[in-house]
Enzyme design. Structure first.
Site, mmCIF file in Angstrom:
data_model
loop_
_atom_site.group_PDB
_atom_site.id
_atom_site.type_symbol
_atom_site.label_atom_id
_atom_site.label_comp_id
_atom_site.label_asym_id
_atom_site.label_seq_id
_atom_site.Cartn_x
_atom_site.Cartn_y
_atom_site.Cartn_z
ATOM 1 N N ASP A 1 0.867 -1.165 0.000
ATOM 2 C CA ASP A 1 0.000 0.000 0.000
ATOM 3 C C ASP A 1 0.915 1.229 0.000
ATOM 4 O O ASP A 1 2.062 1.162 0.465
ATOM 5 C CB ASP A 1 -0.881 -0.031 1.248
ATOM 6 C CG ASP A 1 -1.606 1.276 1.477
ATOM 7 O OD1 ASP A 1 -2.426 1.652 0.616
ATOM 8 O OD2 ASP A 1 -1.338 1.930 2.502
ATOM 9 N N ALA A 2 0.406 2.337 -0.505
ATOM 10 C CA ALA A 2 1.248 3.538 -0.596
ATOM 11 C C ALA A 2 1.108 4.448 0.619
ATOM 12 O O ALA A 2 2.069 4.655 1.380
ATOM 13 C CB ALA A 2 0.912 4.305 -1.876
ATOM 14 N N TYR A 3 -0.093 4.988 0.828
ATOM 15 C CA TYR A 3 -0.285 6.055 1.810
ATOM 16 C C TYR A 3 -0.425 5.503 3.231
ATOM 17 O O TYR A 3 -1.352 4.769 3.534
ATOM 18 C CB TYR A 3 -1.489 6.902 1.428
ATOM 19 C CG TYR A 3 -1.295 7.573 0.091
ATOM 20 C CD1 TYR A 3 -0.334 8.570 -0.068
ATOM 21 C CD2 TYR A 3 -2.028 7.194 -1.027
ATOM 22 C CE1 TYR A 3 -0.118 9.169 -1.296
ATOM 23 C CE2 TYR A 3 -1.829 7.804 -2.263
ATOM 24 C CZ TYR A 3 -0.863 8.788 -2.385
ATOM 25 O OH TYR A 3 -0.644 9.384 -3.601
ATOM 26 N N ARG B 1 -7.323 12.840 6.826
ATOM 27 C CA ARG B 1 -7.093 11.463 6.388
ATOM 28 C C ARG B 1 -8.342 10.599 6.570
ATOM 29 O O ARG B 1 -8.709 9.815 5.692
ATOM 30 C CB ARG B 1 -5.922 10.870 7.177
ATOM 31 C CG ARG B 1 -5.679 9.388 6.982
ATOM 32 C CD ARG B 1 -5.319 9.038 5.554
ATOM 33 N NE ARG B 1 -4.850 7.662 5.450
ATOM 34 C CZ ARG B 1 -4.685 7.020 4.311
ATOM 35 N NH1 ARG B 1 -4.966 7.634 3.163
ATOM 36 N NH2 ARG B 1 -4.248 5.782 4.280
#
Length: 217
Positions: free
Chosen positions: A8-10, A39
């Site tokens: 996953d990135a974030y 977020r």
């Protein structure tokens, strides 16, 4: 044998709170709560729109979530909007990330990102962190117009690499993402950076780590 390590990135590779932290002084004493609300709404919008079948790309959701947060916290100067959005395109990666990814790539496995982020957002983040030489592929859910934890999001990896799910190690800091990936059949590693309590007990991770630093290859 693990044929692909997918991240996953974030929140996993890139620090989602870095944008607000860069402008913490201007944002004021509640900057942490501001960042957390931004977020939370960003994610909420992704889930709700997938359930409704009303897709909007992740950048648009990021903008809308920020506008909501300003409305909820008017004590934060709205003139920061442009600076915060600009900073989101250049989020810091966590310090251990470059070395971990290089080691995995050197071991012969595929190294990829599977993210809710739009292709342009992800390309900018990868380039800013100088990870473009170690990331083999970036899978964005924009291609299927449905956000994780929709099963078809995880299927992008198995279809793209022609792999069975159990040959993929999926790493995420988001426990809900781990639950979705586990149900799909991936081997899952929850990167629990902030010591959160476990949840989704019927779809538990195969491994829990405080960072990517000790990720087994």
């Amino acid at each position: 044998m693990t044929a692909a390590f997918v991240f996953d990135a974030y929140g996993t590779l890139f620090d989602v709170h870095a944008a607000v932290r860069r402008h913490a002084e201007q944002a004021g004493p509640d900057h942490l709560r501001f960042s957390e609300m931004w977020r939370a709404k960003q994610l909420e919008y992704s889930w709700v729109r997938t359930l409704m079948g009303s897709y909007r790309d992740f950048w648009k959701l990021t903008e809308e979530a920020l506008d909501y947060t300003f409305a909820r916290m008017p004590e934060v100067d709205r003139s920061l909007r442009a600076d915060l959005l600009s900073a989101y395109w250049k989020l810091d990666c966590y310090p251990e990330v470059p070395a971990v990814l290089k080691s995995l790539k050197a071991g012969g496995a595929k190294v990829a990102i599977l993210s809710n982020g739009s292709p342009d957002m992800l390309a900018a983040a990868v380039k800013n962190a100088a990870l473009d030489t170690v990331i083999d592929d970036v899978f964005s859910v924009d291609a299927i117009r449905a956000y994780k934890t929709a099963p078809q999001a995880y299927d992008m990896v198995t279809t793209g690499y022609r792999l069975y799910p159990h040959a993929v190690s999926f790493q995420s800091s988001n426990r809900w993402d781990i639950a979705g990936a586990k149900k799909f059949g991936f081997r899952t590693v929850w990167i629990n950076r902030t010591g959160l309590p476990d949840e989704y007990a019927d779809h538990g991770p195969d491994l829990i780590l405080p960072s990517l630093e000790s990720l087994p290859s």
